[in-house]
Design an enzyme around this catalytic site. Structure first.
Site, PDB file in Angstrom:
ATOM      1  CB  SER A 167      -3.891   8.243   6.675  1.00 36.04           C
ATOM      2  OG  SER A 167      -3.162   8.324   5.458  1.00 36.04           O
ATOM      3  CG  HIS A 177      -6.575   6.587   9.828  1.00 38.07           C
ATOM      4  ND1 HIS A 177      -5.482   6.686  10.650  1.00 38.07           N
ATOM      5  CD2 HIS A 177      -6.101   6.168   8.630  1.00 38.07           C
ATOM      6  CE1 HIS A 177      -4.388   6.360   9.982  1.00 38.07           C
ATOM      7  NE2 HIS A 177      -4.742   6.041   8.753  1.00 38.07           N
ATOM      8  CE  LYS A 216      -3.490   3.340  10.874  1.00 36.03           C
ATOM      9  NZ  LYS A 216      -3.054   1.982  10.452  1.00 36.03           N
TER      10      LYS A 216
END
Length: 409
Positions: free
Chosen positions: A192, A220, A263
Protein backbone atom coordinates in the site's frame (compact mmCIF):
# COMPACT_ATOMS: atom_id res chain seq x y z
CA UNK A 1 3.27 9.49 36.93
CA UNK A 2 -0.41 9.08 36.15
CA UNK A 3 -1.70 7.48 32.96
CA UNK A 4 -2.79 10.88 31.62
CA UNK A 5 0.68 12.34 32.28
CA UNK A 6 2.36 9.36 30.62
CA UNK A 7 0.18 9.71 27.53
CA UNK A 8 0.78 13.46 27.38
CA UNK A 9 4.53 12.80 27.45
CA UNK A 10 4.20 10.32 24.62
CA UNK A 11 2.14 12.80 22.59
CA UNK A 12 4.81 15.45 23.13
CA UNK A 13 7.46 13.01 21.88
CA UNK A 14 5.41 12.30 18.76
CA UNK A 15 4.95 16.02 18.11
CA UNK A 16 8.70 16.62 18.34
CA UNK A 17 9.35 13.75 15.92
CA UNK A 18 6.75 15.11 13.45
CA UNK A 19 4.75 11.90 13.80
CA UNK A 20 1.46 13.15 15.21
CA UNK A 21 -1.46 12.68 12.82
CA UNK A 22 -4.14 15.30 12.31
CA UNK A 23 -7.71 14.29 11.52
CA UNK A 24 -9.45 16.45 8.94
CA UNK A 25 -13.10 16.92 8.08
CA UNK A 26 -13.53 15.71 4.50
CA UNK A 27 -16.64 16.10 2.38
CA UNK A 28 -16.86 15.25 -1.34
CA UNK A 29 -18.16 17.90 -3.68
CA UNK A 30 -21.04 16.28 -5.53
CA UNK A 31 -21.16 18.63 -8.53
CA UNK A 32 -20.05 16.79 -11.71
CA UNK A 33 -16.45 17.43 -12.68
CA UNK A 34 -15.26 18.05 -16.21
CA UNK A 35 -14.16 14.68 -17.59
CA UNK A 36 -13.87 12.91 -20.95
CA UNK A 37 -17.21 11.78 -22.35
CA UNK A 38 -16.77 8.17 -21.23
CA UNK A 39 -15.96 9.35 -17.70
CA UNK A 40 -18.58 12.08 -17.36
CA UNK A 41 -20.52 10.22 -14.67
CA UNK A 42 -17.55 10.15 -12.26
CA UNK A 43 -17.17 12.38 -9.25
CA UNK A 44 -14.86 12.28 -6.29
CA UNK A 45 -11.77 14.29 -7.20
CA UNK A 46 -12.52 17.51 -5.31
CA UNK A 47 -13.28 17.62 -1.61
CA UNK A 48 -13.95 20.15 1.08
CA UNK A 49 -11.08 19.55 3.51
CA UNK A 50 -11.65 21.45 6.73
CA UNK A 51 -14.04 23.59 4.71
CA UNK A 52 -11.58 24.42 1.91
CA UNK A 53 -11.92 22.96 -1.62
CA UNK A 54 -8.97 20.81 -2.60
CA UNK A 55 -8.14 18.64 -5.59
CA UNK A 56 -7.39 15.35 -3.86
CA UNK A 57 -4.76 12.76 -4.67
CA UNK A 58 -5.15 11.04 -1.30
CA UNK A 59 -8.14 8.77 -1.87
CA UNK A 60 -8.16 5.01 -2.56
CA UNK A 61 -11.18 5.50 -4.85
CA UNK A 62 -9.11 4.16 -7.74
CA UNK A 63 -11.93 3.78 -10.27
CA UNK A 64 -13.95 6.82 -9.20
CA UNK A 65 -16.94 4.72 -8.10
CA UNK A 66 -17.59 6.06 -4.59
CA UNK A 67 -19.77 8.89 -5.94
CA UNK A 68 -21.18 7.02 -8.94
CA UNK A 69 -24.95 7.44 -9.41
CA UNK A 70 -25.47 3.71 -10.08
CA UNK A 71 -24.03 2.78 -6.67
CA UNK A 72 -25.99 5.51 -4.89
CA UNK A 73 -29.23 4.45 -6.55
CA UNK A 74 -28.61 0.77 -5.69
CA UNK A 75 -28.09 1.70 -2.04
CA UNK A 76 -31.24 3.82 -2.01
CA UNK A 77 -33.34 0.99 -3.45
CA UNK A 78 -31.91 -1.39 -0.87
CA UNK A 79 -32.74 1.01 1.98
CA UNK A 80 -36.37 0.97 0.88
CA UNK A 81 -36.35 -2.83 0.81
CA UNK A 82 -34.15 -3.77 3.78
CA UNK A 83 -33.85 -0.69 5.99
CA UNK A 84 -30.56 0.76 7.16
CA UNK A 85 -29.22 -1.92 9.52
CA UNK A 86 -28.59 -5.65 9.39
CA UNK A 87 -29.50 -5.97 13.11
CA UNK A 88 -27.23 -8.92 13.97
CA UNK A 89 -24.26 -11.10 13.11
CA UNK A 90 -24.46 -12.79 9.69
CA UNK A 91 -24.75 -16.11 11.52
CA UNK A 92 -27.86 -14.94 13.37
CA UNK A 93 -30.05 -12.82 11.09
CA UNK A 94 -27.66 -10.36 9.48
CA UNK A 95 -27.16 -12.22 6.18
CA UNK A 96 -29.63 -11.09 3.50
CA UNK A 97 -30.33 -12.19 -0.10
CA UNK A 98 -28.24 -9.15 -1.12
CA UNK A 99 -25.22 -10.49 0.78
CA UNK A 100 -25.77 -13.98 -0.65
CA UNK A 101 -25.86 -12.64 -4.22
CA UNK A 102 -22.79 -10.46 -3.62
CA UNK A 103 -20.73 -13.41 -2.38
CA UNK A 104 -21.64 -15.50 -5.42
CA UNK A 105 -20.77 -12.66 -7.79
CA UNK A 106 -17.45 -11.93 -6.05
CA UNK A 107 -16.39 -15.59 -6.26
CA UNK A 108 -17.26 -15.71 -9.96
CA UNK A 109 -15.41 -12.46 -10.61
CA UNK A 110 -12.09 -13.67 -9.18
CA UNK A 111 -12.56 -17.22 -10.50
CA UNK A 112 -12.56 -19.01 -7.14
CA UNK A 113 -15.20 -21.45 -5.86
CA UNK A 114 -16.62 -19.57 -2.87
CA UNK A 115 -16.42 -16.15 -1.19
CA UNK A 116 -17.31 -14.81 2.27
CA UNK A 117 -18.12 -11.13 2.82
CA UNK A 118 -16.83 -9.24 5.90
CA UNK A 119 -17.98 -5.80 7.04
CA UNK A 120 -14.39 -4.42 6.94
CA UNK A 121 -11.02 -5.33 5.50
CA UNK A 122 -9.22 -5.01 8.83
CA UNK A 123 -11.77 -7.33 10.43
CA UNK A 124 -11.34 -9.85 7.62
CA UNK A 125 -7.59 -10.27 8.12
CA UNK A 126 -7.68 -10.06 11.91
CA UNK A 127 -10.25 -12.86 11.87
CA UNK A 128 -8.85 -14.89 8.99
CA UNK A 129 -5.33 -15.66 10.21
CA UNK A 130 -6.30 -16.90 13.71
CA UNK A 131 -8.97 -19.06 12.06
CA UNK A 132 -6.36 -20.79 9.90
CA UNK A 133 -3.39 -21.28 12.26
CA UNK A 134 -2.56 -21.27 15.96
CA UNK A 135 -0.04 -22.53 18.50
CA UNK A 136 2.38 -25.00 16.94
CA UNK A 137 1.98 -23.40 13.52
CA UNK A 138 4.11 -20.77 11.79
CA UNK A 139 3.36 -17.60 9.83
CA UNK A 140 5.87 -16.18 7.33
CA UNK A 141 5.09 -12.51 6.85
CA UNK A 142 6.60 -10.00 4.41
CA UNK A 143 8.28 -7.12 6.25
CA UNK A 144 6.05 -4.53 4.55
CA UNK A 145 2.71 -6.23 5.12
CA UNK A 146 -0.24 -4.11 6.18
CA UNK A 147 -1.00 -3.62 9.87
CA UNK A 148 -4.12 -5.82 9.75
CA UNK A 149 -2.03 -8.80 8.59
CA UNK A 150 0.50 -8.07 11.33
CA UNK A 151 -2.22 -7.91 13.98
CA UNK A 152 -3.95 -11.02 12.65
CA UNK A 153 -0.67 -12.92 12.84
CA UNK A 154 -0.11 -11.81 16.43
CA UNK A 155 -3.61 -12.83 17.47
CA UNK A 156 -3.17 -16.29 15.93
CA UNK A 157 -0.49 -17.18 18.55
CA UNK A 158 1.46 -18.95 15.81
CA UNK A 159 5.22 -18.45 15.57
CA UNK A 160 5.88 -15.41 13.37
CA UNK A 161 8.81 -15.16 10.96
CA UNK A 162 9.34 -11.75 9.29
CA UNK A 163 11.06 -12.05 5.91
CA UNK A 164 12.69 -9.16 4.02
CA UNK A 165 10.36 -7.46 1.56
CA UNK A 166 10.02 -9.49 -1.62
CA UNK A 167 13.00 -11.70 -0.81
CA UNK A 168 11.99 -15.10 -2.17
CA UNK A 169 15.34 -16.67 -1.32
CA UNK A 170 15.04 -15.70 2.35
CA UNK A 171 11.47 -16.99 2.41
CA UNK A 172 12.57 -20.28 0.82
CA UNK A 173 15.23 -20.75 3.50
CA UNK A 174 12.85 -19.85 6.35
CA UNK A 175 10.20 -22.28 5.12
CA UNK A 176 12.77 -25.03 4.68
CA UNK A 177 14.09 -24.59 8.22
CA UNK A 178 10.66 -24.65 9.85
CA UNK A 179 9.29 -27.78 11.54
CA UNK A 180 5.91 -26.21 12.29
CA UNK A 181 2.75 -28.27 12.01
CA UNK A 182 1.18 -25.88 9.49
CA UNK A 183 2.98 -23.12 7.57
CA UNK A 184 1.21 -20.01 6.33
CA UNK A 185 2.85 -17.49 4.00
CA UNK A 186 1.16 -14.09 4.21
CA UNK A 187 1.67 -11.18 1.82
CA UNK A 188 0.07 -8.08 0.44
CA UNK A 189 -0.55 -8.38 -3.30
CA UNK A 190 0.06 -4.67 -3.90
CA UNK A 191 1.98 -3.03 -1.07
CA UNK A 192 0.00 0.00 0.00
CA UNK A 193 2.84 2.48 0.58
CA UNK A 194 5.20 1.38 -2.23
CA UNK A 195 2.82 0.21 -4.97
CA UNK A 196 5.01 -2.84 -5.64
CA UNK A 197 3.31 -6.09 -6.72
CA UNK A 198 4.17 -9.37 -5.02
CA UNK A 199 5.28 -12.27 -7.21
CA UNK A 200 2.24 -14.39 -6.41
CA UNK A 201 3.09 -17.32 -8.76
CA UNK A 202 6.55 -17.62 -7.17
CA UNK A 203 5.08 -17.42 -3.66
CA UNK A 204 2.61 -20.18 -4.44
CA UNK A 205 5.37 -22.33 -5.97
CA UNK A 206 7.39 -21.98 -2.76
CA UNK A 207 4.33 -22.96 -0.75
CA UNK A 208 3.94 -26.09 -2.86
CA UNK A 209 7.60 -26.96 -2.33
CA UNK A 210 7.36 -26.63 1.46
CA UNK A 211 3.75 -27.82 1.98
CA UNK A 212 2.63 -24.36 3.08
CA UNK A 213 -0.49 -22.28 2.48
CA UNK A 214 -0.60 -18.81 0.98
CA UNK A 215 -2.77 -15.87 2.05
CA UNK A 216 -2.80 -12.92 -0.37
CA UNK A 217 -4.30 -9.53 0.55
CA UNK A 218 -5.30 -7.88 -2.74
CA UNK A 219 -6.70 -4.69 -1.22
CA UNK A 220 -5.04 -2.41 -3.79
CA UNK A 221 -5.09 -4.74 -6.80
CA UNK A 222 -8.76 -5.76 -6.88
CA UNK A 223 -10.61 -3.72 -9.49
CA UNK A 224 -7.38 -2.22 -10.87
CA UNK A 225 -5.32 -5.20 -12.07
CA UNK A 226 -6.50 -7.73 -14.63
CA UNK A 227 -8.39 -7.29 -17.90
CA UNK A 228 -11.73 -7.19 -16.09
CA UNK A 229 -10.45 -5.83 -12.78
CA UNK A 230 -10.34 -9.30 -11.20
CA UNK A 231 -7.14 -8.41 -9.34
CA UNK A 232 -3.69 -9.86 -8.90
CA UNK A 233 -4.57 -13.45 -9.85
CA UNK A 234 -5.74 -12.32 -13.27
CA UNK A 235 -2.73 -10.01 -13.52
CA UNK A 236 -0.53 -13.13 -13.42
CA UNK A 237 -2.88 -15.24 -15.57
CA UNK A 238 -3.82 -17.52 -12.68
CA UNK A 239 -7.59 -17.02 -12.37
CA UNK A 240 -10.36 -14.57 -13.20
CA UNK A 241 -13.83 -14.30 -14.67
CA UNK A 242 -13.09 -17.25 -16.95
CA UNK A 243 -12.20 -19.44 -13.98
CA UNK A 244 -8.86 -20.95 -13.00
CA UNK A 245 -6.25 -21.14 -15.76
CA UNK A 246 -5.40 -24.73 -16.77
CA UNK A 247 -1.81 -24.41 -15.49
CA UNK A 248 -3.11 -23.55 -12.03
CA UNK A 249 -5.96 -26.09 -11.80
CA UNK A 250 -5.83 -27.72 -8.36
CA UNK A 251 -2.84 -25.61 -7.33
CA UNK A 252 -4.99 -22.74 -6.04
CA UNK A 253 -6.51 -25.00 -3.38
CA UNK A 254 -3.70 -23.95 -1.03
CA UNK A 255 -4.33 -20.23 -1.67
CA UNK A 256 -6.68 -18.03 0.36
CA UNK A 257 -7.50 -14.79 -1.43
CA UNK A 258 -8.65 -11.64 0.35
CA UNK A 259 -9.58 -8.24 -1.08
CA UNK A 260 -11.15 -5.09 0.29
CA UNK A 261 -14.17 -3.38 -1.25
CA UNK A 262 -13.75 0.15 0.10
CA UNK A 263 -11.13 1.12 -2.48
CA UNK A 264 -11.58 0.40 -6.20
CA UNK A 265 -15.07 -1.00 -5.54
CA UNK A 266 -16.03 2.32 -4.00
CA UNK A 267 -18.05 1.17 -0.96
CA UNK A 268 -16.96 -0.79 2.13
CA UNK A 269 -16.11 -4.23 3.44
CA UNK A 270 -13.97 -7.09 2.19
CA UNK A 271 -14.19 -10.70 1.12
CA UNK A 272 -12.20 -13.90 1.46
CA UNK A 273 -12.31 -16.48 -1.34
CA UNK A 274 -10.89 -19.92 -1.94
CA UNK A 275 -11.61 -23.63 -1.54
CA UNK A 276 -15.20 -24.18 -0.31
CA UNK A 277 -14.10 -26.12 2.78
CA UNK A 278 -11.63 -23.41 3.75
CA UNK A 279 -14.25 -20.68 3.40
CA UNK A 280 -16.77 -22.74 5.38
CA UNK A 281 -14.24 -23.11 8.20
CA UNK A 282 -13.46 -19.39 8.18
CA UNK A 283 -17.18 -18.66 8.47
CA UNK A 284 -17.38 -21.01 11.46
CA UNK A 285 -14.18 -19.89 13.20
CA UNK A 286 -13.37 -16.23 12.41
CA UNK A 287 -14.39 -14.31 15.53
CA UNK A 288 -14.64 -11.02 13.65
CA UNK A 289 -17.30 -12.65 11.46
CA UNK A 290 -19.15 -14.58 14.15
CA UNK A 291 -19.45 -11.88 16.79
CA UNK A 292 -19.90 -8.65 14.82
CA UNK A 293 -23.07 -7.16 13.36
CA UNK A 294 -23.07 -7.61 9.62
CA UNK A 295 -22.87 -4.76 7.14
CA UNK A 296 -26.25 -3.37 6.01
CA UNK A 297 -27.80 -4.87 2.89
CA UNK A 298 -27.61 -1.45 1.23
CA UNK A 299 -23.82 -1.79 1.28
CA UNK A 300 -24.04 -5.18 -0.42
CA UNK A 301 -26.35 -3.85 -3.14
CA UNK A 302 -24.10 -0.85 -3.77
CA UNK A 303 -21.16 -3.25 -4.09
CA UNK A 304 -23.03 -5.38 -6.61
CA UNK A 305 -23.55 -2.26 -8.73
CA UNK A 306 -19.87 -1.37 -8.36
CA UNK A 307 -18.76 -4.88 -9.31
CA UNK A 308 -20.83 -4.65 -12.48
CA UNK A 309 -19.04 -1.43 -13.47
CA UNK A 310 -15.63 -2.89 -12.63
CA UNK A 311 -16.30 -5.83 -14.92
CA UNK A 312 -18.01 -4.06 -17.81
CA UNK A 313 -16.24 -0.67 -18.03
CA UNK A 314 -12.59 -1.38 -18.85
CA UNK A 315 -12.19 2.24 -19.98
CA UNK A 316 -11.80 3.19 -16.32
CA UNK A 317 -8.63 1.13 -16.01
CA UNK A 318 -7.42 2.34 -19.41
CA UNK A 319 -7.90 5.96 -18.34
CA UNK A 320 -6.13 5.26 -15.04
CA UNK A 321 -3.15 3.78 -16.90
CA UNK A 322 -2.94 6.87 -19.13
CA UNK A 323 -2.93 9.15 -16.08
CA UNK A 324 -0.17 7.09 -14.48
CA UNK A 325 1.99 7.37 -17.61
CA UNK A 326 1.36 11.13 -17.72
CA UNK A 327 2.38 11.54 -14.08
CA UNK A 328 5.57 9.48 -14.43
CA UNK A 329 6.61 11.33 -17.58
CA UNK A 330 5.81 14.71 -16.04
CA UNK A 331 7.81 14.10 -12.88
CA UNK A 332 10.79 12.84 -14.87
CA UNK A 333 10.65 15.92 -17.08
CA UNK A 334 10.35 18.29 -14.10
CA UNK A 335 13.73 17.24 -12.68
CA UNK A 336 12.42 17.13 -9.12
CA UNK A 337 14.91 16.23 -6.35
CA UNK A 338 12.74 13.34 -5.16
CA UNK A 339 12.33 9.80 -6.44
CA UNK A 340 9.01 8.48 -7.76
CA UNK A 341 9.17 4.77 -7.02
CA UNK A 342 7.95 2.70 -9.98
CA UNK A 343 4.56 1.04 -9.64
CA UNK A 344 2.12 -0.39 -12.22
CA UNK A 345 -0.79 0.57 -9.97
CA UNK A 346 -2.71 3.69 -8.95
CA UNK A 347 -0.31 4.12 -6.00
CA UNK A 348 2.57 6.42 -6.95
CA UNK A 349 4.89 7.12 -3.97
CA UNK A 350 7.07 10.22 -4.22
CA UNK A 351 9.79 9.63 -1.63
CA UNK A 352 10.95 12.86 0.04
CA UNK A 353 13.11 11.54 2.91
CA UNK A 354 12.73 13.35 6.22
CA UNK A 355 9.47 13.93 8.06
CA UNK A 356 9.78 17.70 8.13
CA UNK A 357 10.53 17.93 4.41
CA UNK A 358 7.60 15.69 3.51
CA UNK A 359 5.28 17.81 5.67
CA UNK A 360 6.64 21.01 4.11
CA UNK A 361 5.95 19.74 0.57
CA UNK A 362 2.47 18.57 1.59
CA UNK A 363 1.71 22.00 3.07
CA UNK A 364 3.03 23.77 -0.02
CA UNK A 365 0.74 21.70 -2.25
CA UNK A 366 -2.15 22.36 0.13
CA UNK A 367 -1.60 26.11 -0.18
CA UNK A 368 -1.95 25.65 -3.96
CA UNK A 369 -5.26 23.79 -3.63
CA UNK A 370 -3.89 20.26 -4.05
CA UNK A 371 -4.18 17.63 -1.34
CA UNK A 372 -1.61 14.80 -1.21
CA UNK A 373 -1.01 13.19 2.20
CA UNK A 374 2.49 12.89 3.65
CA UNK A 375 3.14 9.37 4.96
CA UNK A 376 5.70 9.13 7.77
CA UNK A 377 7.16 6.52 10.12
CA UNK A 378 6.09 4.24 11.66
CA UNK A 379 3.84 3.63 8.63
CA UNK A 380 6.95 3.63 6.42
CA UNK A 381 10.64 3.04 7.31
CA UNK A 382 12.70 5.86 8.80
CA UNK A 383 14.15 8.20 6.19
CA UNK A 384 11.52 7.34 3.56
CA UNK A 385 8.73 9.79 4.40
CA UNK A 386 6.78 10.34 1.22
CA UNK A 387 3.84 11.78 -0.60
CA UNK A 388 1.52 8.90 -1.42
CA UNK A 389 -0.01 10.04 -4.71
CA UNK A 390 -3.20 8.08 -5.37
CA UNK A 391 -4.62 8.35 -8.86
CA UNK A 392 -8.28 7.79 -9.71
CA UNK A 393 -10.16 7.22 -12.94
CA UNK A 394 -12.17 10.27 -11.89
CA UNK A 395 -9.09 12.45 -12.39
CA UNK A 396 -8.46 14.12 -15.74
CA UNK A 397 -5.25 14.91 -17.58
CA UNK A 398 -5.82 18.49 -16.46
CA UNK A 399 -5.87 17.38 -12.82
CA UNK A 400 -2.52 15.64 -13.22
CA UNK A 401 -1.12 18.76 -14.90
CA UNK A 402 -2.32 20.79 -11.91
CA UNK A 403 -0.50 18.43 -9.55
CA UNK A 404 2.69 18.63 -11.63
CA UNK A 405 2.58 22.43 -11.67
CA UNK A 406 2.16 22.47 -7.90
CA UNK A 407 5.13 20.10 -7.42
CA UNK A 408 7.34 22.20 -9.69
CA UNK A 409 6.36 25.32 -7.73
Amino acid sequence: MSLVQALEARLADWQRAQRQRIRRQVQPLRAPVELPADQADCRGTTYLINGQPRLSFGSNDYLGLSQHPALIEAAQRAVAQYGVGSTASPLVCGHSPAHEALEAELAAHVGLPRALYFYAGYAANVGLLPALVGKGDAIFSDALNHACLIDGARLSRADIHITPHGDLSALDQALGASTARHKLVVSDAVFSMDGTVADVPALLTLCERHDAWLVIDDAHGFGVLGEHGEGVLAHFGMAGVNGVAPTWQGRLDRLVYMATLGKAAGVAGAFVAGHPSVIEWVMQAARTYMFATGAPAMVAEALRAGLHLIRHEPQRRQHLAALRAQLVEGIEAAGLPWALWPSPTAIQPLVIGSNDQALAVMQSLDSQGVWVPAIRPPTVPEGTARLRISLSAAHTAGHVDQLLRALRA
